[in-house]
Design a protein around this motif. Structure first.
Motif, PDB file in Angstrom:
ATOM      1  N   TRP A 251       0.849  -1.194   0.000  1.00  0.00           N
ATOM      2  CA  TRP A 251       0.000   0.000   0.000  1.00  0.00           C
ATOM      3  C   TRP A 251       0.880   1.238   0.000  1.00  0.00           C
ATOM      4  CZ3 TRP A 251      -2.768   3.489   3.746  1.00  0.00           C
ATOM      5  CH2 TRP A 251      -3.942   4.017   3.175  1.00  0.00           C
ATOM      6  N   LEU A 252       0.328   2.365  -0.429  1.00  0.00           N
ATOM      7  CA  LEU A 252       1.099   3.599  -0.586  1.00  0.00           C
ATOM      8  C   LEU A 252       1.084   4.386   0.727  1.00  0.00           C
ATOM      9  CD1 LEU A 252       2.638   4.913  -2.976  1.00  0.00           C
ATOM     10  CD2 LEU A 252       0.615   6.330  -3.361  1.00  0.00           C
ATOM     11  N   TRP A 253       1.968   4.034   1.648  1.00  0.00           N
ATOM     12  CA  TRP A 253       1.963   4.659   2.975  1.00  0.00           C
ATOM     13  C   TRP A 253       2.402   6.105   2.954  1.00  0.00           C
ATOM     14  CZ3 TRP A 253      -0.710   2.416   6.570  1.00  0.00           C
ATOM     15  CH2 TRP A 253      -0.937   1.038   6.483  1.00  0.00           C
ATOM     16  N   MET A 254       3.087   6.540   1.921  1.00  0.00           N
ATOM     17  CA  MET A 254       3.503   7.950   1.830  1.00  0.00           C
ATOM     18  C   MET A 254       2.354   8.858   1.401  1.00  0.00           C
ATOM     19  SD  MET A 254       5.747   7.775  -1.710  1.00  0.00           S
ATOM     20  CE  MET A 254       6.588   6.264  -1.247  1.00  0.00           C
ATOM     21  N   TYR A 255       1.206   8.252   1.101  1.00  0.00           N
ATOM     22  CA  TYR A 255       0.024   9.007   0.679  1.00  0.00           C
ATOM     23  C   TYR A 255      -0.612   9.689   1.887  1.00  0.00           C
ATOM     24  CZ  TYR A 255      -4.801   9.650  -0.981  1.00  0.00           C
ATOM     25  OH  TYR A 255      -6.034  10.162  -1.294  1.00  0.00           O
ATOM     26  N   ARG A 256      -1.080  10.936   1.715  1.00  0.00           N
ATOM     27  CA  ARG A 256      -1.689  11.695   2.805  1.00  0.00           C
ATOM     28  C   ARG A 256      -3.167  11.312   2.939  1.00  0.00           C
ATOM     29  NH1 ARG A 256       1.845  15.640   4.423  1.00  0.00           N
ATOM     30  NH2 ARG A 256       3.394  16.345   2.902  1.00  0.00           N
ATOM     31  N   LYS A 257      -3.408  10.118   3.436  1.00  0.00           N
ATOM     32  CA  LYS A 257      -4.775   9.639   3.585  1.00  0.00           C
ATOM     33  C   LYS A 257      -5.502  10.353   4.724  1.00  0.00           C
ATOM     34  CE  LYS A 257      -8.475   7.153   3.249  1.00  0.00           C
ATOM     35  NZ  LYS A 257      -9.479   7.592   2.261  1.00  0.00           N
ATOM     36  N   TRP A 258      -4.795  10.612   5.802  1.00  0.00           N
ATOM     37  CA  TRP A 258      -5.419  11.225   6.986  1.00  0.00           C
ATOM     38  C   TRP A 258      -5.019  12.696   7.066  1.00  0.00           C
ATOM     39  CZ3 TRP A 258      -3.265   6.297   6.914  1.00  0.00           C
ATOM     40  CH2 TRP A 258      -4.189   5.242   7.052  1.00  0.00           C
ATOM     41  N   LYS A 259      -5.605  13.494   6.176  1.00  0.00           N
ATOM     42  CA  LYS A 259      -5.231  14.906   6.077  1.00  0.00           C
ATOM     43  C   LYS A 259      -5.830  15.744   7.189  1.00  0.00           C
ATOM     44  CE  LYS A 259      -5.057  14.697   1.018  1.00  0.00           C
ATOM     45  NZ  LYS A 259      -5.639  15.218  -0.253  1.00  0.00           N
ATOM     46  N   TYR A 260      -6.950  15.292   7.736  1.00  0.00           N
ATOM     47  CA  TYR A 260      -7.623  16.072   8.775  1.00  0.00           C
ATOM     48  C   TYR A 260      -8.389  15.129   9.687  1.00  0.00           C
ATOM     49  CZ  TYR A 260     -11.148  15.484   5.092  1.00  0.00           C
ATOM     50  OH  TYR A 260     -11.971  14.954   4.122  1.00  0.00           O
ATOM     51  N   LYS A 261      -8.726  15.616  10.864  1.00  0.00           N
ATOM     52  CA  LYS A 261      -9.412  14.818  11.870  1.00  0.00           C
ATOM     53  C   LYS A 261     -10.927  14.877  11.657  1.00  0.00           C
ATOM     54  CE  LYS A 261      -5.632  13.782  14.147  1.00  0.00           C
ATOM     55  NZ  LYS A 261      -5.125  12.396  14.186  1.00  0.00           N
ATOM     56  N   LYS A 262     -11.585  13.875  12.177  1.00  0.00           N
ATOM     57  CA  LYS A 262     -13.033  13.838  12.134  1.00  0.00           C
ATOM     58  C   LYS A 262     -13.611  14.889  13.073  1.00  0.00           C
ATOM     59  CE  LYS A 262     -16.938  10.716  13.087  1.00  0.00           C
ATOM     60  NZ  LYS A 262     -17.323   9.370  13.537  1.00  0.00           N
ATOM     61  N   PRO A 263     -14.491  15.762  12.558  1.00  0.00           N
ATOM     62  CA  PRO A 263     -15.104  16.771  13.432  1.00  0.00           C
ATOM     63  C   PRO A 263     -15.970  16.121  14.511  1.00  0.00           C
ATOM     64  CG  PRO A 263     -15.431  17.297  11.107  1.00  0.00           C
ATOM     65  CD  PRO A 263     -14.911  15.902  11.177  1.00  0.00           C
ATOM     66  N   LEU A 264     -16.132  16.771  15.629  1.00  0.00           N
ATOM     67  CA  LEU A 264     -16.910  16.215  16.717  1.00  0.00           C
ATOM     68  C   LEU A 264     -18.365  15.981  16.325  1.00  0.00           C
ATOM     69  CD1 LEU A 264     -15.541  18.299  19.743  1.00  0.00           C
ATOM     70  CD2 LEU A 264     -15.051  15.918  19.202  1.00  0.00           C
ATOM     71  N   TYR A 265     -18.883  16.848  15.422  1.00  0.00           N
ATOM     72  CA  TYR A 265     -20.298  16.742  15.065  1.00  0.00           C
ATOM     73  C   TYR A 265     -20.556  15.660  14.029  1.00  0.00           C
ATOM     74  CZ  TYR A 265     -18.905  19.389  10.931  1.00  0.00           C
ATOM     75  OH  TYR A 265     -18.272  19.788   9.787  1.00  0.00           O
ATOM     76  N   ALA A 266     -19.513  15.119  13.406  1.00  0.00           N
ATOM     77  CA  ALA A 266     -19.726  14.171  12.289  1.00  0.00           C
ATOM     78  C   ALA A 266     -20.270  12.845  12.817  1.00  0.00           C
ATOM     79  CB  ALA A 266     -18.406  13.958  11.549  1.00  0.00           C
TER      80      ALA A 266
END
Length: 266
Positions: A251-266
């Motif tokens: 898998w492409l681990w250098m990929y920015r898959k987790w660019k931001y966190k899940k908002p509390l309201y989601a």
């Protein structure tokens, strides 16, 4: 050549090395640091091999591609396409997804319309577009994909997406646990499947040895579907996660898959 490229990118340039190790730590907290380091090194080696393979794809003969990439069970898809029904294929950034597109065009004997994001450098974008189109593929820019899907509903087609990409913050998304983390996914696959009333397959690709692969398709869902929902992309996330856990170095681990966190309201 690729071994030297690996040494430069991973050990000298250290391109996204900390990002990759961080992604691995968050995804596999149960593994030791040396185990994650080994996966990272193997993943960078494989990525460097893929760079060479993408260049080779521009000139590779059909017979050679057939030797190097084998789809194990194409009849699972042909059952639907021969009956006049389109299908949706969902892949991930695993092994060589560029060769997978080309091999699918040859093996399935039907037009493959694959979504892609245009690259910023025009010359590279034109090269990739021409290469992806070599054996009958019809790449479609991401921003036009839904419109083009509606235009092409008349006959059976294969719609292909590398579905583990991350939507922009402001875009509609599906949140789920993926590799031990809250993760956002595009919902386009759900929409396309419902619009076209198409069955959906996950394509798992495995590396046999350097430059040789096989792929197996797995039915995730088929109509009738409910009017709304994201159960298709949730099933995709589970299938992709299982495949990555089994073959983590591809898998492409250098990929920015987790660019931001899940908002509390989601």
């Amino acid at each position: 050549m690729t071994d030297g490229l690996y040494l430069f990118i991973y050990h000298i340039w250290r391109f996204r090395r900390q990002l990759s190790l961080s992604n691995l730590k968050n995804s596999f907290p149960e593994k030791s640091a040396p185990q994650r380091e080994l996966i990272a090194r193997q993943a960078y080696c494989n990525a460097c091999n893929m760079i060479a393979e993408v260049l080779k794809a521009a000139v590779m003969e059909e017979s050679e591609l057939r030797r190097r990439v084998r789809i194990v069970n194409p009849e699972a898809i042909e059952t639907f396409t021969k009956a006049g029904q389109s299908v949706v294929l969902l892949a991930s950034h695993h092994c060589n997804w560029e060769w997978l597109l080309l091999a699918s065009c040859l093996e399935l004997k039907i037009s493959v319309d694959a979504v892609y994001k245009p690259l910023r450098v025009g010359a590279i974008d034109r090269f990739m577009l021409q290469t992806r189109s070599r054996f009958g593929g019809r790449p479609i820019p991401a921003q036009d994909f839904l419109v083009e899907v509606l235009k092409r509903r008349a006959g059976p087609r294969v719609f292909g997406l590398v579905a583990d990409q991350t939507p922009l913050r402001e875009e509609e998304k599906h949140w789920t646990q993926f590799l031990s983390q809250d993760t956002a996914f595009f919902v386009g696959a759900d929409k396309i499947a419902r619009l076209t009333r198409s069955p959906v397959f996950f394509v798992g690709m495995t590396r046999l040895r350097r430059g040789y692969y096989e792929a197996r398709v797995q039915l995730l869902a088929q109509p009738p579907y409910s009017a709304q929902g994201t159960e298709i992309i949730e099933r995709y996330a589970r299938a992709a996660e299982s495949h990555i856990v089994e073959y983590p170095a591809d898998w492409l681990w250098m990929y920015r898959k987790w660019k931001y966190k899940k908002p509390l309201y989601a």
